[in-house]
Enzyme design. Sequence first.
Site, PDB file in Angstrom:
ATOM      1  N   ASN A   1      10.543  62.188  79.347  1.00  0.00           N
ATOM      2  CA  ASN A   1       9.147  62.398  78.545  1.00  0.00           C
ATOM      3  C   ASN A   1       8.855  61.085  77.632  1.00  0.00           C
ATOM      4  O   ASN A   1       9.725  60.638  77.013  1.00  0.00           O
ATOM      5  CB  ASN A   1       9.134  63.344  77.443  1.00  0.00           C
ATOM      6  CG  ASN A   1       7.759  63.772  76.817  1.00  0.00           C
ATOM      7  OD1 ASN A   1       7.262  62.837  76.150  1.00  0.00           O
ATOM      8  ND2 ASN A   1       7.485  65.150  77.071  1.00  0.00           N
TER       9      ASN A   1
ATOM     10  N   GLU B   1       9.704  65.814  84.108  1.00  0.00           N
ATOM     11  CA  GLU B   1       9.811  66.156  85.440  1.00  0.00           C
ATOM     12  C   GLU B   1       8.709  65.347  86.086  1.00  0.00           C
ATOM     13  O   GLU B   1       9.152  65.014  87.302  1.00  0.00           O
ATOM     14  CB  GLU B   1       9.235  67.818  85.648  1.00  0.00           C
ATOM     15  CG  GLU B   1      10.245  68.686  85.067  1.00  0.00           C
ATOM     16  CD  GLU B   1       9.829  69.132  83.413  1.00  0.00           C
ATOM     17  OE1 GLU B   1       9.408  68.142  82.882  1.00  0.00           O
ATOM     18  OE2 GLU B   1      10.292  70.153  83.171  1.00  0.00           O
TER      19      GLU B   1
ATOM     20  N   CYS C   1       7.027  73.356  81.715  1.00  0.00           N
ATOM     21  CA  CYS C   1       5.532  73.876  81.299  1.00  0.00           C
ATOM     22  C   CYS C   1       4.842  74.186  82.714  1.00  0.00           C
ATOM     23  O   CYS C   1       5.256  74.023  83.634  1.00  0.00           O
ATOM     24  CB  CYS C   1       4.726  72.953  80.461  1.00  0.00           C
ATOM     25  SG  CYS C   1       4.118  71.347  81.285  1.00  0.00           S
TER      26      CYS C   1
ATOM     27  N   ASP D   1       2.455  67.952  72.679  1.00  0.00           N
ATOM     28  CA  ASP D   1       2.969  67.715  74.097  1.00  0.00           C
ATOM     29  C   ASP D   1       2.768  68.775  74.777  1.00  0.00           C
ATOM     30  O   ASP D   1       2.862  68.782  76.151  1.00  0.00           O
ATOM     31  CB  ASP D   1       4.575  67.287  74.018  1.00  0.00           C
ATOM     32  CG  ASP D   1       5.227  66.672  75.270  1.00  0.00           C
ATOM     33  OD1 ASP D   1       4.342  65.810  75.652  1.00  0.00           O
ATOM     34  OD2 ASP D   1       5.847  67.173  75.831  1.00  0.00           O
TER      35      ASP D   1
END
Lengths: 152, 152
Positions: free
Chosen positions: A48, A61, A86, A149
């Site tokens: 991230n 990802e 997510c 986030d």
Amino acid sequence: MERMDQARARMWLSTAVAEARAGLAEGGIPIGAALYGADGALLGRGHNRRVQDGDPSMHAETSAFRAAGRQRSYRGTTMVTTLSPCWYCSGLVRQFGISRVVVGEAETFHGGHDWLAEHGVEIVLLDDPECAALMRDFIKDHPALWNEDIGE
Amino acid sequence: MERMDQARARMWLSTAVAEARAGLAEGGIPIGAALYGADGALLGRGHNRRVQDGDPSMHAETSAFRAAGRQRSYRGTTMVTTLSPCWYCSGLVRQFGISRVVVGEAETFHGGHDWLAEHGVEIVLLDDPECAALMRDFIKDHPALWNEDIGE
């Protein structure tokens, strides 16, 4: 594609955990990921980068996916992530036909991995205590950043 | 949030179309997007960058989202895109709580906008002939590149 054995899943998870720890050391959100090819080769890894680059589009990802560069097909590939993906990252997996997702933990955040399983993606959920501790500590110390986030 | 009038939707779409045309002029995939704030201010704009940057993670919508930088909330924002958003970009919209999506056309590609509508996102589908012509011509001339961009 044969089903994954846990030893390999845990070995691959260690790459994602190393990325999460690198992100934490940079003052970032401690989520890491790695994309492995059908042949077991590491295609890309990342973490991230919201804090480090001021870039909200780089979740762990998407960062690993980006690092892998252009690929003709994602058939047989595995996305390994320290945290349940997510909706943004689950959508990535579904759209590009990534075959399998190894999830470090889904206790601190429950993303779209059930939805992916319904759509034929193999999910390997590891319930890894180190991944969970990383996120639990981070969320406790930086709740506003974590909510930012995930858009909450 | 009041429902959007078509004149404003078409005005905002022109920003996304300009991005798509810029991408085409660079030799890229002609899809453009723009993110508008709740107050109508342009927050970010961008286009697909697969060819230009060798970056598969930069679809038009993610590119506009990235250009907008970190935002505390996406409540009331509108993502405007020349083409129905794929699962990756639909996941982005859902995760970050973007309130509305203006879609130039969904004829050449039908992405996740119905799914978004089911989850409370306002969808404005414009059936714009210029957007459709851009994609129709591109897909005819570069079918492999298009399939790569949607993981097919």
